[in-house]
Design an enzyme around this catalytic site. Structure first.
Site, PDB file in Angstrom:
ATOM      1  N   LYS A 106     -12.493   3.518  10.201  1.00  0.00           N
ATOM      2  CA  LYS A 106     -12.570   3.049  11.638  1.00  0.00           C
ATOM      3  C   LYS A 106     -13.711   2.579  12.100  1.00  0.00           C
ATOM      4  O   LYS A 106     -14.896   3.484  11.794  1.00  0.00           O
ATOM      5  CB  LYS A 106     -12.002   4.116  12.601  1.00  0.00           C
ATOM      6  CG  LYS A 106     -11.499   3.816  13.936  1.00  0.00           C
ATOM      7  CD  LYS A 106     -10.826   2.834  14.436  1.00  0.00           C
ATOM      8  CE  LYS A 106     -10.609   2.360  15.547  1.00  0.00           C
ATOM      9  NZ  LYS A 106      -9.516   1.363  16.108  1.00  0.00           N
ATOM     10  N   SER A 137     -19.693 -26.879  10.176  1.00  0.00           N
ATOM     11  CA  SER A 137     -18.889 -25.706  10.066  1.00  0.00           C
ATOM     12  C   SER A 137     -17.723 -25.942  10.784  1.00  0.00           C
ATOM     13  O   SER A 137     -16.835 -26.589  10.471  1.00  0.00           O
ATOM     14  CB  SER A 137     -19.641 -24.456  10.464  1.00  0.00           C
ATOM     15  OG  SER A 137     -19.090 -23.335   9.801  1.00  0.00           O
TER      16      SER A 137
END
Length: 269
Positions: free
Chosen positions: A189, A137
């Site tokens: 949010k 990765s």
């Protein structure tokens, strides 16, 4: 003892192999932090540079995090890697730079800028990635930025993908008789918080971000290694052992770290 906060891992895109990501997630959920021994226990910190004649080898080990100033074993920060890399690049006595990598990957933040910086420096000095074991990765993203990659026969490369983990604690809170009320300004949010179930919209937006970053990762490796993007997509973020990675173009040769270093030194003019 120094600590890594849980928010460095959870609810953030990670270029990290699945096995290590799962381990980190379980440890964080159990304790809220990851704790590591400091340098007094004999572990190196930062991104240390070892000299072997006219070759500078930069140690890149463990989980990769944004920022700099790490003093944890099994953790290296991108800022420390860049600082060590730039020092070696500017040192006239250094003829070649080795990225000595043994990493399952880590955070996406700062990764692509560092990988681009290493790639752009290829014209200045030979830069090679020597895998001590694995480069998965984010670790592989950095390795791919070097001109060549060697991997041990039992080492690994790949895991070209992105993961993000979300923990839903709503049932556990409900079973414990705890009710949490969230007050927010702005509809989206903190929509990935752990005390509310994910909405369909939140899940779709998070997946869209992961898809976008995943395509950035594919484009980076395709450029660095001269591979077709579709060929990388077809790997489906799989990891590959030694020679298997070489056959796919993810590495150039199967060699032990010592043999790879000797080969590099022998071919320097």
């Amino acid at each position: 003892m120094k600590r890594v906060q849980a928010d460095a891992i959870l609810n953030r895109p990670l270029a990290l192999s699945l096995g290590r990501a799962g381990i980190l997630k379980r440890e964080i959920e159990a304790s809220g932090v990851l704790a590591f021994f400091d340098d007094n226990d004999g572990w190196f910190s930062g991104a240390p540079v070892w000299r072997s004649g006219n070759v500078a080898a930069i140690g890149i080990g463990g989980v990769l995090l944004a920022g700099k100033g790490s003093f944890y074993p099994y953790v290296t920060c991108y800022g420390d890697i860049r600082e060590s890399f730039d020092e070696a690049l500017a040192d006239d006595t250094v003829q070649a730079i080795v990225l000595a990598i043994n990493s399952p990957g880590g955070m996406v933040s700062e990764l692509f800028d560092l990988a681009d910086h290493i790639y752009a420096s290829r014209s200045k000095k030979p830069i090679v990635a020597i895998l001590a074991d694995e480069a998965y990765s984010a670790g592989y993203a950095l390795a791919s930025s070097a001109q060549t990659i060697t991997v041990p026969r039992t080492g690994g490369s790949g895991s070209i993908g992105v993961i993000m983990m979300h923990t839903d604690l709503t049932k556990a809170l409900s079973d414990a008789g705890i009710a949490v009320t969230v007050f927010r300004y702005g509809e989206h949010k903190a929509e990935l918080n752990s005390v509310e179930p994910l909405t369909d919209g939140a899940r779709e937006r998070a997946q869209a971000d992961i898809d976008r970053i995943g395509e950035m990762f594919i484009d980076l490796v395709a450029r660095n290694r001269g591979l077709a993007p579709d060929a990388i997509r077809d790997m489906k973020a799989e990891t590959f052992l030694g020679e298997d990675g070489v056959k796919l173009g993810l590495a150039d040769a199967v060699m032990s770290p010592d043999a790879a270093l000797e080969d590099l030194r022998a071919n320097l003019t």
